[in-house]
Design an enzyme around this catalytic site. Structure first.
Site, PDB file in Angstrom:
ATOM      1  CG  ASP A  93     -21.201  15.039  -7.621  1.00 35.10           C
ATOM      2  OD1 ASP A  93     -21.577  14.499  -8.681  1.00 35.10           O
ATOM      3  OD2 ASP A  93     -20.229  14.642  -6.960  1.00 35.10           O
ATOM      4  CE  LYS A 155     -19.389  13.954  -3.376  1.00 37.66           C
ATOM      5  NZ  LYS A 155     -19.180  15.143  -4.215  1.00 37.66           N
ATOM      6  CE  LYS A 184     -17.631  12.120  -6.176  1.00 39.81           C
ATOM      7  NZ  LYS A 184     -17.841  13.312  -7.043  1.00 39.81           N
TER       8      LYS A 184
END
Length: 224
Positions: A93, A155, A184
């Site tokens: 990430d 995300k 996400k």
């Protein structure tokens, strides 16, 4: 309502507190095994340790890159990614370069993401955009750059820079990316109902440090 078993499978259980100790990570990994989480996230320093503790379980150890501000150079992000994978990381990430994005230096932003994606060697890569800090136009631009750079997910947030995941935000991101990117939702997810609503809005992953409390029906003040 999403079942607990399904929710567990798409939850990224996280422990990213700056002062987390080795003992904290060990307990965290024990909880991961007990509850059956499939992916966890720890800071780069603990990737090797967590990977060793979980090596026989099939649990993926994820790593945040450029965390939690995103302003590191591409070279540093790539080096961080490469080392983390060598230490056992199974997902990545990364935080987008917010300053470059807001400066409309789109080529630099895309290259930053693309280089990390390349260094990730085919692992699932998510790009954190900190939705609370962006205009709608900037969110659209960020999603476009993420898709062009070849990452897998957009995300919402780290949870450390204000804001977080909301149903409205996830719906908006879904309207932008369609099925071209996963979403996400992370940051400020406080209860089971929140998590379910975010999934129904289009999120394919939930990131939280409060996964156990959420599954237990508690109301929490989640950072991540």
């Amino acid at each position: 309502m999403i079942t607990k078993d399904k929710l567990i499978k798409i939850m990224d259980y996280t422990l990213l507190r700056p002062a987390a100790t080795k003992a904290d990570i060990a307990v965290f990994c024990e909880e991961t095994i007990q509850y059956g989480f499939k992916t966890i996230f720890v800071n780069p320093y603990y990737v090797s340790f967590a990977s060793q503790l979980l090596k026989e379980t099939g649990v993926k150890v994820g790593v945040p890159i450029g965390f939690s501000l995103g302003g590191a150079t591409t070279k540093i992000k790539v080096a961080e990614t490469t080392e983390a994978i060598a230490n056992g990381a199974g997902e990545v990430d990364m935080l987008i370069n917010l300053g470059a994005l807001k400066s409309k230096e789109y080529q630099a932003v895309e290259r930053d993401i693309a280089e990390v994606v390349k260094a990730s060697q085919g692992l699932t890569t998510k790009v954190i955009i900190e939705t609370a800090l962006l205009t709608r136009e900037e969110k659209v631009a960020a999603c476009s750059l993420i898709m062009e750079a070849g990452a897998d997910f957009v995300k919402t947030a780290t949870g450390f820079n204000g804001g977080g995941a909301t149903v409205e935000e996830v719906k908006f991101l879904k309207s932008v990316v369609g099925d071209k990117l996963g979403i996400k939702a992370a940051g400020g997810i406080r209860c089971y109902e929140d998590a379910c609503q975010l999934i129904e809005a289009g999120a394919g992953r939930i990131g939280t440090s409060s996964a156990i409390q959420i599954l237990g029906g508690q109301k929490v003040n989640s950072l991540y």
